[in-house]
Design a protein around this motif. Structure first.
Motif, PDB file in Angstrom:
ATOM      1  N   GLN A   1       0.824  -1.211   0.000  1.00 54.80           N
ATOM      2  CA  GLN A   1       0.000   0.000   0.000  1.00 54.80           C
ATOM      3  C   GLN A   1       0.860   1.264   0.000  1.00 54.80           C
ATOM      4  O   GLN A   1       0.487   2.281  -0.583  1.00 54.80           O
ATOM      5  CB  GLN A   1      -0.911  -0.008   1.216  1.00 54.80           C
ATOM      6  N   ALA A   2       2.013   1.202   0.668  1.00 56.86           N
ATOM      7  CA  ALA A   2       2.902   2.359   0.690  1.00 56.86           C
ATOM      8  C   ALA A   2       3.411   2.684  -0.709  1.00 56.86           C
ATOM      9  O   ALA A   2       3.434   3.856  -1.122  1.00 56.86           O
ATOM     10  CB  ALA A   2       4.071   2.111   1.628  1.00 56.86           C
ATOM     11  N   MET A   3       3.814   1.666  -1.453  1.00 58.96           N
ATOM     12  CA  MET A   3       4.291   1.883  -2.816  1.00 58.96           C
ATOM     13  C   MET A   3       3.159   2.348  -3.725  1.00 58.96           C
ATOM     14  O   MET A   3       3.339   3.248  -4.559  1.00 58.96           O
ATOM     15  CB  MET A   3       4.900   0.581  -3.366  1.00 58.96           C
ATOM     16  N   ALA A   4       1.986   1.763  -3.557  1.00 63.74           N
ATOM     17  CA  ALA A   4       0.843   2.170  -4.376  1.00 63.74           C
ATOM     18  C   ALA A   4       0.407   3.596  -4.049  1.00 63.74           C
ATOM     19  O   ALA A   4       0.066   4.380  -4.941  1.00 63.74           O
ATOM     20  CB  ALA A   4      -0.323   1.197  -4.166  1.00 63.74           C
ATOM     21  N   THR A   5       0.431   3.953  -2.761  1.00 65.58           N
ATOM     22  CA  THR A   5       0.085   5.318  -2.359  1.00 65.58           C
ATOM     23  C   THR A   5       1.067   6.322  -2.941  1.00 65.58           C
ATOM     24  O   THR A   5       0.674   7.387  -3.445  1.00 65.58           O
ATOM     25  CB  THR A   5       0.063   5.433  -0.829  1.00 65.58           C
ATOM     26  N   GLY A   6       2.361   6.013  -2.880  1.00 68.46           N
ATOM     27  CA  GLY A   6       3.359   6.899  -3.476  1.00 68.46           C
ATOM     28  C   GLY A   6       3.150   7.066  -4.969  1.00 68.46           C
ATOM     29  O   GLY A   6       3.313   8.174  -5.507  1.00 68.46           O
ATOM     30  N   THR A   7       2.780   5.988  -5.635  1.00 65.63           N
ATOM     31  CA  THR A   7       2.510   6.071  -7.073  1.00 65.63           C
ATOM     32  C   THR A   7       1.325   6.977  -7.363  1.00 65.63           C
ATOM     33  O   THR A   7       1.354   7.793  -8.290  1.00 65.63           O
ATOM     34  CB  THR A   7       2.250   4.660  -7.631  1.00 65.63           C
ATOM     35  N   VAL A   8       0.278   6.847  -6.549  1.00 65.47           N
ATOM     36  CA  VAL A   8      -0.899   7.698  -6.734  1.00 65.47           C
ATOM     37  C   VAL A   8      -0.564   9.157  -6.452  1.00 65.47           C
ATOM     38  O   VAL A   8      -1.067  10.070  -7.125  1.00 65.47           O
ATOM     39  CB  VAL A   8      -2.052   7.223  -5.827  1.00 65.47           C
ATOM     40  N   ILE A   9       0.309   9.416  -5.482  1.00 62.16           N
ATOM     41  CA  ILE A   9       0.654  10.796  -5.130  1.00 62.16           C
ATOM     42  C   ILE A   9       1.401  11.484  -6.268  1.00 62.16           C
ATOM     43  O   ILE A   9       1.119  12.640  -6.610  1.00 62.16           O
ATOM     44  CB  ILE A   9       1.501  10.822  -3.843  1.00 62.16           C
ATOM     45  N   ILE A  10       2.367  10.791  -6.873  1.00 63.56           N
ATOM     46  CA  ILE A  10       3.188  11.452  -7.889  1.00 63.56           C
ATOM     47  C   ILE A  10       2.521  11.507  -9.261  1.00 63.56           C
ATOM     48  O   ILE A  10       2.822  12.410 -10.051  1.00 63.56           O
ATOM     49  CB  ILE A  10       4.566  10.765  -8.025  1.00 63.56           C
TER      50      ILE A  10
END
Length: 280
Positions: A247-256
């Motif tokens: 989820q951390a990697m997916a959240t970072g992807t959504v943020i950028i």
């Protein structure tokens, strides 16, 4: 021999420069690429050695995040509302104030301009307590309106200062010609100054949007349960039981992703806006 030696030196210098540029790009982009790739891997697949750059994508993490149980869509909506609203308010007020500072003549104008930008120079923790006390009195802590106002307190001085510089680059003769043709000062501002300064307006808007979108400190203090943004949601993935890496990697992807798309979509105006006044 002299010309050949000069060409050889020039080739060597260019080779070194291109090598440094490529290494810098790899250094900057590799963590981002790794994050995006990891968001489409399983938990076990993220830590395989040697790492795999070609694999079958797994969308389970994104499906969970955007499901009713993951509740990620609420955080995403809050981020969009807060960032877009603050940017819009800052651009409107910043354009009006920046135009006034660029065109009007009054005493201590330079001092006022410096005071405005000095509020943006202040460290965020230095203004956190006064804002919190004021927002508490107004019952804005924990609300979306309070978060928008908090973002605007830092976006507005920046937008005002930037638009003042951009409007100074617009020839005043254009507005004077419009007023001779019957336009009022405000009509000349809307029809002449704003369209001419569009690259600067877009550049300022993108920078304000990036600040609001990526902010964690303001969101963690002024947002409530119903107004938490994506950066706050990302911090919740670190618990005593461990880190939810997927989820951390997916959240970072959504943020950028939205900021990358916005930057690419308006890159022409962004470059023009940031280069306005560069000669001066």
């Amino acid at each position: 021999m002299g010309a050949t030696t000069m060409r050889a030196k020039k080739t060597l210098v260019n080779t070194v420069l291109y090598t440094l540029v490529i290494l810098s790009l790899i250094w900057a982009l590799l963590p981002i690429v790794w994050m995006v790739l990891s968001s489409f891997k399983t938990q076990a697949g993220m830590f395989t050695m040697p790492p795999k750059f070609f694999f079958e994508p797994n969308f389970d993490t994104f499906k969970y995040m955007f499901s009713a149980e993951g509740n990620f869509l609420k955080f995403l909506t809050n981020s969009v509302i807060a960032a877009v609203s603050s940017t819009g308010i800052s651009l409107i007020l910043g354009s009006l104030g920046g135009y006034a500072l660029a065109r009007a003549n009054f005493k201590r104008k330079k001092d006022i301009s410096f005071w405005i930008i000095s509020t943006r120079m202040a460290p965020i923790p230095a203004v956190m307590l006064p804002l919190y006390l004021m927002f508490s009195e107004l019952n804005l802590v924990g609300s979306m309106a309070g978060l928008i106002f908090a973002y605007t307190t830092f976006n507005l001085p920046f937008a005002l200062w930037m638009m003042m510089v951009f409007f100074k680059e617009v020839p005043a003769a254009l507005e004077e010609a419009a007023m001779i043709d019957g336009c009022s000062r405000f009509q000349a501002f809307v029809k002449i100054a704003v369209p001419t300064a569009t690259p600067g307006l877009v550049a300022t808007g993108i920078l304000c949007l990036m600040f609001s979108w990526n902010d964690f400190l303001f969101a963690s203090v002024f947002s409530g349960h119903s107004s938490q943004t994506i950066p706050v949601a990302a911090s919740m993935l670190i618990t005593q039981q461990g880190i939810a890496w997927g989820q951390a990697m997916a959240t970072g992807t959504v943020i950028i992703t939205p900021m990358v798309i916005a930057g690419l979509a308006v890159r022409k105006y962004l470059v023009q806006g940031l280069s306005m006044g560069a000669v001066k």
